[in-house]
Enzyme design. Structure first.
Site, PDB file in Angstrom:
ATOM      1  N   CYS A 144       0.831  -1.207   0.000  1.00  0.00           N
ATOM      2  CA  CYS A 144       0.000   0.000   0.000  1.00  0.00           C
ATOM      3  C   CYS A 144       0.870   1.263   0.000  1.00  0.00           C
ATOM      4  O   CYS A 144       1.918   1.313   0.654  1.00  0.00           O
ATOM      5  CB  CYS A 144      -0.877  -0.017   1.248  1.00  0.00           C
ATOM      6  SG  CYS A 144      -1.915   1.440   1.391  1.00  0.00           S
ATOM      7  N   GLU A 174       3.705  -5.847   8.805  1.00  0.00           N
ATOM      8  CA  GLU A 174       4.022  -4.485   8.355  1.00  0.00           C
ATOM      9  C   GLU A 174       5.176  -3.902   9.168  1.00  0.00           C
ATOM     10  O   GLU A 174       6.100  -3.293   8.611  1.00  0.00           O
ATOM     11  CB  GLU A 174       2.785  -3.583   8.475  1.00  0.00           C
ATOM     12  CG  GLU A 174       3.074  -2.177   7.982  1.00  0.00           C
ATOM     13  CD  GLU A 174       1.977  -1.182   8.328  1.00  0.00           C
ATOM     14  OE1 GLU A 174       0.790  -1.517   8.136  1.00  0.00           O
ATOM     15  OE2 GLU A 174       2.306  -0.088   8.800  1.00  0.00           O
ATOM     16  N   CYS A 282      -2.322   5.830   8.551  1.00  0.00           N
ATOM     17  CA  CYS A 282      -2.896   6.085   7.233  1.00  0.00           C
ATOM     18  C   CYS A 282      -4.280   6.724   7.365  1.00  0.00           C
ATOM     19  O   CYS A 282      -4.956   6.575   8.384  1.00  0.00           O
ATOM     20  CB  CYS A 282      -2.950   4.805   6.405  1.00  0.00           C
ATOM     21  SG  CYS A 282      -4.365   3.791   6.736  1.00  0.00           S
ATOM     22  N   SER A 312      -6.228  -8.707  12.959  1.00  0.00           N
ATOM     23  CA  SER A 312      -6.258  -7.442  12.218  1.00  0.00           C
ATOM     24  C   SER A 312      -6.045  -6.288  13.193  1.00  0.00           C
ATOM     25  O   SER A 312      -6.863  -6.043  14.080  1.00  0.00           O
ATOM     26  CB  SER A 312      -7.600  -7.298  11.496  1.00  0.00           C
ATOM     27  OG  SER A 312      -7.845  -5.938  11.194  1.00  0.00           O
ATOM     28  N   SER A 313      -4.949  -5.579  13.002  1.00  0.00           N
ATOM     29  CA  SER A 313      -4.581  -4.499  13.925  1.00  0.00           C
ATOM     30  C   SER A 313      -5.631  -3.390  13.936  1.00  0.00           C
ATOM     31  O   SER A 313      -6.055  -2.917  14.989  1.00  0.00           O
ATOM     32  CB  SER A 313      -3.218  -3.947  13.513  1.00  0.00           C
ATOM     33  OG  SER A 313      -2.911  -2.802  14.250  1.00  0.00           O
TER      34      SER A 313
HETATM   35  S1  SF4 Z   1      -5.008   0.074   6.467  1.00  0.00           S
HETATM   36 FE1  SF4 Z   1      -4.064   1.886   5.516  1.00  0.00          FE
HETATM   37  S2  SF4 Z   1      -1.949   1.265   5.155  1.00  0.00           S
HETATM   38 FE2  SF4 Z   1      -3.080  -0.620   5.522  1.00  0.00          FE
HETATM   39  S3  SF4 Z   1      -3.696  -1.299   3.481  1.00  0.00           S
HETATM   40 FE3  SF4 Z   1      -5.362  -0.044   4.263  1.00  0.00          FE
HETATM   41  S4  SF4 Z   1      -4.985   2.018   3.464  1.00  0.00           S
HETATM   42 FE4  SF4 Z   1      -3.077   0.864   3.288  1.00  0.00          FE
END
Ligand code: SF4
Length: 393
Positions: A144, A174, A282, A312-313
């Site tokens: 991303c 990540e 984000c 899932s964070s």
């Molecule tokens: S949560 Fe934010 S950083 Fe993660 S994939 Fe979705 S848009 Fe991208």
């Protein structure tokens, strides 16, 4: 042979659009969005958060994965691990013949140029990318843009001699990928999970009476620092970065804690040289967190259901916000809604799923708040609403 890397899809967006809609779209959810995000059925009212579900990064990653299968129907297609933290989406990809390198550590050693490997939205470590490249695989990079933005800041810290202090989960893909960027560019990193860990780091920076000594510090953070990390040397100049899906309010607080500690240790004049920070949460994460805050503030809710993978964070953080204000049930998927009496869910802070009885009021009007994490497709939200409606009938 160097890898061929696709970073902008495979020109098959239209070809897979129907399949994606069929697998993940929900007409019910669309209708509820058009009706001020509210759904009435008998004694049940469901209030949806105004931002929920697939974020732009997940949308793109899943789209590219489908395009990959379409483009390479006869070649082995792999994912390095879960493409996103949603069991349904991962199972769907498995059913399409996509294999997971994370299933068997030996698989990566058998890859060759005939193989196609999809990199997930949260990215991979530099070491993994290098190995895939060395093996000459065709790579579909879905990392991303918001994750790439974090990497950019971490690289800048590394090149300028700052240690990256990463607010994140050291076990999350990540954060591991982000940390590897610091090392790749000659820098160092330290991962802090929460305020309590940050307080220890701040005590060490200030060298207060409560500060752990060097050995105690390293035994606490030994698994969350770069190789050869020396807290006496490497906490003199620090830069803050975040895993993109952390709780915004906590990240800001952690930034302030570190800034104050550096100011106390080195004084105001030196602060700009000693401490840097860039906001790397984000916008999709921020929007979803803001939306549940508004939901809790503006709607008369009896309870909240949060849907999303337990690993899932961003979903976990949505549940944390909700649990502070209302009875909250974080469920992995609609199957967790067993009956009007029983629900399987994972309480905030718990490591395992539990079964709770008597979760839904038996009589009278009931208002349920509903949201879902950035890796949860709308069809699961629609299925959850259908179950709630049946339970309240
Ligand atoms: S949560 Fe934010 S950083 Fe993660 S994939 Fe979705 S848009 Fe991208």
């Amino acid at each position: 042979m160097p890898s061929l890397i696709f970073r902008k899809g495979l020109d098959l967006k239209q070809a897979v659009a129907g399949m994606l809609a069929e697998n993940y779209h929900s007409a019910v959810v669309e209708r509820i969005k058009a009706a001020d995000f509210t759904y009435h059925a008998g004694r049940l009212t469901v209030h949806l958060a105004r931002e929920f579900g697939f974020c732009y990064g997940v949308d793109r990653a899943v789209d590219y994965a489908y395009q990959t299968r379409e483009r390479f129907p006869d070649r082995p297609v792999y994912l390095t691990g879960e493409i996103i933290h949603n069991p349904h989406v991962n199972e769907k990809l498995r059913s399409m013949g996509v294999r997971f390198l994370s299933d068997d550590a030996r698989l990566i050693d058998r890859l060759d140029p005939a193989d196609v490997v999809i990199l997930p939205a949260f990215g991979v470590t530099v070491a993994t990318l290098r190995e895939l490249d060395r093996r000459g695989c065709t790579l579909i990079d879905t990392t991303c843009g918001s994750v790439l933005n974090v990497w950019k800041n971490v690289r800048r810290y590394a090149e300028s001699g700052y240690t990256s202090v990463i607010h994140g989960k050291v076990w999350h893909e990540e954060t591991q990928a982000t940390a590897s960027q610091a090392v790749e560019y000659g820098g160092r990193y330290l991962v802090v999970f929460n305020r309590e860990e940050t307080q220890l780091v701040c005590d060490y920076i200030r060298q207060t009476a409560a500060a752990p000594d060097r050995d105690a510090f390293m035994s606490r953070f030994g698994g969350a620092v770069s190789p050869g990390f020396d807290p006496d040397r490497d906490l003199q100049r620090i830069g803050l970065a975040n895993q993109t899906t952390m709780l915004m309010s906590e990240s800001l607080e952690i930034g302030e804690m570190l800034r104050a500690a550096m100011r106390d240790r080195y004084g105001d004049p030196e602060l700009p040289e000693r401490y840097q920070a860039f906001d790397t949460i984000c916008s999709a994460t921020q929007d979803r967190q803001d939306a549940v805050v508004a939901l809790l503030r503006d709607r008369p809710l009896d309870l909240v259901v949060v849907i999303g993978g337990y690993n899932s964070s961003n979903t976990t953080n949505l549940a944390r916000i909700c649990a502070a204000a209302r009875p909250t049930y974080h469920i992995a998927d609609p199957d967790c809604l067993l009956s009007a009496d029983e629900i399987r869910h994972r309480p905030v802070g718990a490591k395992v799923e539990v079964l709770t009885k008597g979760w839904l009021p038996r009589q009278g009007a009931i208002a349920v708040g509903l949201t879902s994490g950035a890796s949860t497709p709308d069809n699961l939200v629609g299925a959850a609403i259908a179950k709630l409606e049946a339970f309240c009938a």
